[in-house]
Design an enzyme around this catalytic site. Structure first.
Site, PDB file in Angstrom:
ATOM      1  N   VAL A  90     -14.259  -3.521  -4.609  1.00 35.76           N
ATOM      2  CA  VAL A  90     -13.055  -4.290  -4.970  1.00 35.76           C
ATOM      3  C   VAL A  90     -12.590  -5.139  -3.788  1.00 35.76           C
ATOM      4  O   VAL A  90     -12.224  -6.309  -3.933  1.00 35.76           O
ATOM      5  CB  VAL A  90     -11.932  -3.358  -5.458  1.00 35.76           C
ATOM      6  CG1 VAL A  90     -10.721  -4.169  -5.889  1.00 35.76           C
ATOM      7  CG2 VAL A  90     -12.421  -2.506  -6.614  1.00 35.76           C
ATOM      8  N   CYS A  91     -12.643  -4.535  -2.582  1.00 36.91           N
ATOM      9  CA  CYS A  91     -12.205  -5.243  -1.370  1.00 36.91           C
ATOM     10  C   CYS A  91     -12.998  -6.512  -1.149  1.00 36.91           C
ATOM     11  O   CYS A  91     -12.487  -7.512  -0.664  1.00 36.91           O
ATOM     12  CB  CYS A  91     -12.389  -4.369  -0.143  1.00 36.91           C
ATOM     13  SG  CYS A  91     -11.616  -2.776  -0.294  1.00 36.91           S
ATOM     14  N   SER A  92     -14.297  -6.462  -1.499  1.00 44.37           N
ATOM     15  CA  SER A  92     -15.166  -7.591  -1.197  1.00 44.37           C
ATOM     16  C   SER A  92     -14.857  -8.812  -2.041  1.00 44.37           C
ATOM     17  O   SER A  92     -15.370  -9.885  -1.769  1.00 44.37           O
ATOM     18  CB  SER A  92     -16.639  -7.184  -1.371  1.00 44.37           C
ATOM     19  OG  SER A  92     -16.949  -6.189  -0.417  1.00 44.37           O
ATOM     20  N   ASP A  93     -14.055  -8.661  -3.095  1.00 45.69           N
ATOM     21  CA  ASP A  93     -13.699  -9.879  -3.811  1.00 45.69           C
ATOM     22  C   ASP A  93     -12.209 -10.207  -3.770  1.00 45.69           C
ATOM     23  O   ASP A  93     -11.819 -11.278  -4.183  1.00 45.69           O
ATOM     24  CB  ASP A  93     -14.253  -9.908  -5.241  1.00 45.69           C
ATOM     25  CG  ASP A  93     -13.675  -8.878  -6.171  1.00 45.69           C
ATOM     26  OD1 ASP A  93     -14.313  -8.608  -7.185  1.00 45.69           O
ATOM     27  OD2 ASP A  93     -12.572  -8.362  -5.907  1.00 45.69           O
TER      28      ASP A  93
END
Lengths: 191, 202
Positions: free
Chosen positions: B93-96
């Site tokens: 989730v963090c990566s987007d």
């Protein structure tokens, strides 16, 4: 004996629970196969409606789009590759619209997986996306489409009786806009 | 005997069936290829806030990936500040989340706001990770050492040493105007955040 029966019961439940639940597919739609069964909301925008050959409001299915082939881009406003690829996808749209053989025959749409209508709107505005984009805020369509990474392009050939066939199903950016369009046009018997 | 077994079996099944469906709430960008580690579904939140809306935001100074030191205080009287804590580099989730914020600089500008991204990862990790996102317009700060000190001050350090997925909106006077300690498994809505920034104008 009792233990064995208990194991059997557990196994049975396990099989029931692990089987594909409703609306789930094992992977992305395969070439030669069909799209999973889902609908999208008819756009409110009149120009988008005309582009897709739809009327009224409510829901529609991709094979109802007036086209020989529909290219579906699975994207996300949050995906750096989709952001980077956006100008190329726009270019593909422009090339189609400028080509008398392809214009009206190949149509483009995008599905923003995990994106709300607001977020899809942000992407559309940021990159001046000229074709219709649809939200999939709860990842429902993303699940149906095999939870693919983004961007992912699916080409769907539509027959006059509204039956359809997947002619392209591939992850990643275009190698080149020309090559992509050529492939789609050939698979659609347009070139 | 058989009846008892049936009952046990049904009970087990019923418990399994009413367990909430584990939903994946992310779509991976191909930008990261196969380099994203999926920790699975985690406990939604796992910390106790130490600040509140209406209270003063604790000041801090952290090193950014770009090498400079960025403090909250430097924006006092100049900019509204959005702090986005995300749990960990190289996770789904963090990566987007930040690449999304990266294309809405205009919206932050329109609300006279700056964004500060913070994780407890070290600078080299943050460097490699954020490089996959394209060029970010906002500073990415490392709360690595003393580990999670800033997150702890705000009360968003989880028991396993990563932070919550949390958003803080701080006005030009340094007052906290909005807090969202989000379910770690899901990305917060951009619309809600922008709505909160709009409210600062009133």
């Amino acid at each position: 004996m009792m233990r064995r029966m208990l194991w059997l019961a557990l196994l049975a439940w396990g099989m029931i629970l692990c089987g594909p639940a409703d609306g789930r597919s094992a992977g992305p739609p395969p070439v030669g196969g069909k799209l999973p069964d889902f609908t999208l909301g008819v756009p409110k925008d009149a120009a988008e409606k005309t582009y897709l050959g739809l009327s009224g409001s409510g829901a529609f299915k991709i094979p109802q789009i007036r086209a020989k082939t529909v290219v579906v881009e699975i994207f996300s406003m949050y995906c750096p590759y989709c952001q980077k690829e956006a100008p190329n996808v726009n270019k593909a749209y422009e090339r189609i619209e400028a080509d008398p053989v392809l214009r009206g025959k190949i149509k483009l749409i995008g599905i923003g997986v995990g994106n709300s209508a607001f977020e899809v709107g942000v992407f559309k505005k940021k990159y001046n996306v000229p074709f219709p984009l649809f939200p999939d805020s709860d990842f429902v369509l993303h699940k149906l489409l095999g939870e693919v990474r983004t961007p992912y392009f699916i080409g769907v050939k539509i027959h006059p009786d509204e039956s359809h066939q997947v002619i392209r199903s591939r992850l990643g950016a275009f190698e080149s806009v020309e090559k992509f369009l050529d492939e789609i046009a050939k698979a659609s018997d347009l070139k | 005997m058989k009846k008892r077994l049936m009952i046990i079996s049904c009970l087990v099944g019923a418990v399994l069936l009413i367990m909430p469906e584990v939903r994946s709430a992310f779509a991976l960008s191909d930008a990261y290829k196969d380099n994203i580690y999926n920790p699975g579904v985690l406990k939604a939140t796992d910390s106790a806030l130490k600040v509140k809306v209406g209270g003063k935001a604790p000041d801090f100074a952290l090193k950014a990936v770009s090498g400079e030191r960025v403090s909250l205080g430097q924006f006092r009287g100049k900019k509204n500040v959005v702090i986005s804590f995300v749990p960990a580099a190289w996770t789904p989730v963090c990566s987007d989340q930040w690449p999304g914020y990266n294309i809405v600089k205009e919206m932050f500008d329109a609300n006279d706001a700056i964004l500060l991204g913070i994780t407890v990862d070290n600078i080299p990790t943050l460097f490699s990770w954020t490089n996959q996102m394209g060029r970010l317009w906002f500073p990415v700060l490392s709360d690595f050492w003393p580990h999670g000190a800033v997150a702890k001050k705000y009360g968003v350090l989880r028991s396993d040493g990563v932070t919550e997925r949390a958003l803080f909106v701080i006005d030009k006077k340094g007052i906290i105007r909005y807090i969202d300690v989000h379910d770690i498994n899901q990305r917060p809505s951009l619309e809600v955040l922008m709505g909160e920034l709009e409210k600062l104008k009133k």
